[in-house]
Motif scaffolding. Structure first.
Motif, mmCIF file in Angstrom:
data_model
loop_
_atom_site.group_PDB
_atom_site.id
_atom_site.type_symbol
_atom_site.label_atom_id
_atom_site.label_comp_id
_atom_site.label_asym_id
_atom_site.label_seq_id
_atom_site.Cartn_x
_atom_site.Cartn_y
_atom_site.Cartn_z
ATOM 1 N N ALA A 7 0.860 -1.193 0.000
ATOM 2 C CA ALA A 7 0.000 0.000 0.000
ATOM 3 C C ALA A 7 0.887 1.232 0.000
ATOM 4 O O ALA A 7 1.838 1.324 0.772
ATOM 5 C CB ALA A 7 -0.907 0.013 1.231
ATOM 6 N N ARG A 8 0.578 2.158 -0.889
ATOM 7 C CA ARG A 8 1.279 3.445 -0.922
ATOM 8 C C ARG A 8 0.590 4.365 0.077
ATOM 9 O O ARG A 8 -0.626 4.498 0.070
ATOM 10 C CB ARG A 8 1.190 4.059 -2.321
ATOM 11 N N ILE A 9 1.370 5.027 0.913
ATOM 12 C CA ILE A 9 0.823 5.995 1.861
ATOM 13 C C ILE A 9 1.097 7.375 1.276
ATOM 14 O O ILE A 9 2.247 7.759 1.070
ATOM 15 C CB ILE A 9 1.470 5.852 3.260
ATOM 16 N N THR A 10 0.026 8.101 0.993
ATOM 17 C CA THR A 10 0.144 9.379 0.304
ATOM 18 C C THR A 10 -0.559 10.499 1.079
ATOM 19 O O THR A 10 -1.407 10.247 1.925
ATOM 20 C CB THR A 10 -0.493 9.303 -1.098
ATOM 21 N N ALA A 11 -0.183 11.716 0.736
ATOM 22 C CA ALA A 11 -0.856 12.905 1.255
ATOM 23 C C ALA A 11 -1.871 13.325 0.192
ATOM 24 O O ALA A 11 -1.647 14.254 -0.571
ATOM 25 C CB ALA A 11 0.147 14.012 1.539
ATOM 26 N N GLU A 12 -2.964 12.578 0.115
ATOM 27 C CA GLU A 12 -4.013 12.834 -0.865
ATOM 28 C C GLU A 12 -5.366 12.765 -0.190
ATOM 29 O O GLU A 12 -5.555 11.996 0.751
ATOM 30 C CB GLU A 12 -3.945 11.815 -2.007
ATOM 31 N N ASN A 13 -6.308 13.537 -0.697
ATOM 32 C CA ASN A 13 -7.652 13.594 -0.127
ATOM 33 C C ASN A 13 -8.606 12.763 -0.974
ATOM 34 O O ASN A 13 -8.992 13.177 -2.059
ATOM 35 C CB ASN A 13 -8.130 15.048 -0.061
ATOM 36 N N ARG A 27 2.751 13.659 13.778
ATOM 37 C CA ARG A 27 3.119 12.329 14.292
ATOM 38 C C ARG A 27 2.811 11.253 13.256
ATOM 39 O O ARG A 27 1.781 11.292 12.596
ATOM 40 C CB ARG A 27 2.346 12.035 15.573
ATOM 41 N N ILE A 28 3.728 10.300 13.128
ATOM 42 C CA ILE A 28 3.485 9.071 12.383
ATOM 43 C C ILE A 28 3.743 7.934 13.356
ATOM 44 O O ILE A 28 4.818 7.845 13.938
ATOM 45 C CB ILE A 28 4.416 8.919 11.162
ATOM 46 N N LYS A 29 2.748 7.076 13.540
ATOM 47 C CA LYS A 29 2.911 5.933 14.430
ATOM 48 C C LYS A 29 2.674 4.659 13.637
ATOM 49 O O LYS A 29 1.580 4.439 13.127
ATOM 50 C CB LYS A 29 1.925 6.016 15.597
ATOM 51 N N TYR A 39 7.965 1.773 5.532
ATOM 52 C CA TYR A 39 8.959 2.839 5.595
ATOM 53 C C TYR A 39 8.283 4.151 5.236
ATOM 54 O O TYR A 39 7.279 4.179 4.530
ATOM 55 C CB TYR A 39 10.150 2.567 4.666
ATOM 56 N N PHE A 40 8.857 5.234 5.740
ATOM 57 C CA PHE A 40 8.322 6.571 5.494
ATOM 58 C C PHE A 40 9.477 7.501 5.174
ATOM 59 O O PHE A 40 10.540 7.419 5.771
ATOM 60 C CB PHE A 40 7.562 7.071 6.726
ATOM 61 N N SER A 41 9.254 8.410 4.221
ATOM 62 C CA SER A 41 10.309 9.343 3.823
ATOM 63 C C SER A 41 10.272 10.628 4.636
ATOM 64 O O SER A 41 11.128 11.496 4.447
ATOM 65 C CB SER A 41 10.190 9.668 2.328
ATOM 66 N N VAL A 42 9.304 10.757 5.508
ATOM 67 C CA VAL A 42 9.224 11.903 6.413
ATOM 68 C C VAL A 42 9.037 11.380 7.834
ATOM 69 O O VAL A 42 8.609 10.255 8.032
ATOM 70 C CB VAL A 42 8.055 12.864 6.056
ATOM 71 N N TRP A 43 9.348 12.213 8.805
ATOM 72 C CA TRP A 43 9.245 11.815 10.202
ATOM 73 C C TRP A 43 8.372 12.808 10.941
ATOM 74 O O TRP A 43 7.926 13.808 10.390
ATOM 75 C CB TRP A 43 10.633 11.730 10.843
ATOM 76 N N THR A 44 8.214 12.585 12.206
ATOM 77 C CA THR A 44 7.467 13.487 13.064
ATOM 78 C C THR A 44 8.046 14.895 12.964
ATOM 79 O O THR A 44 9.257 15.073 12.897
ATOM 80 C CB THR A 44 7.522 12.977 14.513
ATOM 81 N N SER A 54 3.328 13.272 -3.591
ATOM 82 C CA SER A 54 2.442 13.059 -2.443
ATOM 83 C C SER A 54 2.740 11.761 -1.692
ATOM 84 O O SER A 54 2.330 11.603 -0.544
ATOM 85 C CB SER A 54 0.979 13.075 -2.885
ATOM 86 N N GLN A 55 3.441 10.812 -2.297
ATOM 87 C CA GLN A 55 3.740 9.566 -1.599
ATOM 88 C C GLN A 55 4.855 9.795 -0.594
ATOM 89 O O GLN A 55 5.919 10.305 -0.925
ATOM 90 C CB GLN A 55 4.158 8.465 -2.552
ATOM 91 N N PHE A 56 4.597 9.392 0.658
ATOM 92 C CA PHE A 56 5.630 9.529 1.687
ATOM 93 C C PHE A 56 5.837 8.253 2.476
ATOM 94 O O PHE A 56 6.615 8.219 3.424
ATOM 95 C CB PHE A 56 5.308 10.708 2.626
ATOM 96 N N GLY A 57 5.178 7.169 2.086
ATOM 97 C CA GLY A 57 5.368 5.907 2.789
ATOM 98 C C GLY A 57 4.878 4.732 1.983
ATOM 99 O O GLY A 57 4.204 4.882 0.951
ATOM 100 N N HIS A 58 5.240 3.554 2.462
ATOM 101 C CA HIS A 58 4.860 2.302 1.815
ATOM 102 C C HIS A 58 4.730 1.240 2.896
ATOM 103 O O HIS A 58 5.546 1.192 3.819
ATOM 104 C CB HIS A 58 5.978 1.867 0.862
ATOM 105 N N LEU A 59 3.723 0.401 2.808
ATOM 106 C CA LEU A 59 3.589 -0.754 3.689
ATOM 107 C C LEU A 59 3.589 -2.012 2.833
ATOM 108 O O LEU A 59 2.987 -2.029 1.745
ATOM 109 C CB LEU A 59 2.280 -0.718 4.486
ATOM 110 N N PHE A 60 4.239 -3.062 3.310
ATOM 111 C CA PHE A 60 4.284 -4.350 2.628
ATOM 112 C C PHE A 60 3.823 -5.421 3.606
ATOM 113 O O PHE A 60 4.456 -5.626 4.644
ATOM 114 C CB PHE A 60 5.705 -4.676 2.161
ATOM 115 N N ALA A 61 2.737 -6.100 3.272
ATOM 116 C CA ALA A 61 2.199 -7.153 4.136
ATOM 117 C C ALA A 61 2.383 -8.501 3.446
ATOM 118 O O ALA A 61 2.161 -8.625 2.246
ATOM 119 C CB ALA A 61 0.724 -6.909 4.406
#
Length: 137
Positions: A7-13, A27-29, A39-44, A54-61
């Motif tokens: 899943a791509r984690i983005t800053a999109e509405n 905060r990112i938890k 992983y995330f390319s930005v931090w708290t 707009s993509q700043f993270g990715h999750l792999f399950a």
């Protein structure tokens, strides 16, 4: 044999045609596990710039099969917290992963476009949460 869903984690509405959003991230938890890594390319206390991707993270399950990987990703996304001025489609992704069509794997490349166009997926908000957030603003 192992299955992986990302899943791509983005800053999109998602309520505004997935238009990019920008602003501060307070905060990112997220807690990686054996079954889900992120992983995330930005931090708290960072920010998403209005001219940045707009993509700043990715999750792999991962899972022994597609269904196990899907459930793992739903759990990981449900526990992921991104707090700040940006809007993310995290709740939308959870609802997409729970649709009957996704669970049956009866989707194709036009499936998501149709879901967005028809506004089939609705993010459900708790009434008291909406009242609380409105009062805070």
């Amino acid at each position: 044999k192992v299955h992986c869903i990302a899943a791509r984690i983005t800053a999109e509405n998602p309520d505004d045609g997935f238009k990019p959003t920008s602003g501060k991230i307070d905060r990112i938890k997220f807690q990686s596990s054996v079954a889900c890594w992120g992983y995330f390319s930005v931090w708290t206390h960072a920010a998403i710039h209005e001219f940045a991707d707009s993509q700043f993270g990715h999750l792999f399950a991962r899972g022994e099969d597609r269904e196990e990987a899907r459930k793992t990703l739903v759990l990981a996304l449900s526990n992921l917290e991104v707090v700040g001025e940006i809007r993310t489609p995290i709740e939308y992704l959870v609802e997409l992963l729970r649709t009957e069509a996704f669970c049956r794997n009866s989707i194709d490349t036009s499936w998501l476009d149709g879901m967005i166009r028809e506004r089939t997926v609705k993010v459900k908000y708790e009434k008291l949460d909406v009242v609380f957030y409105a009062a805070v603003l």
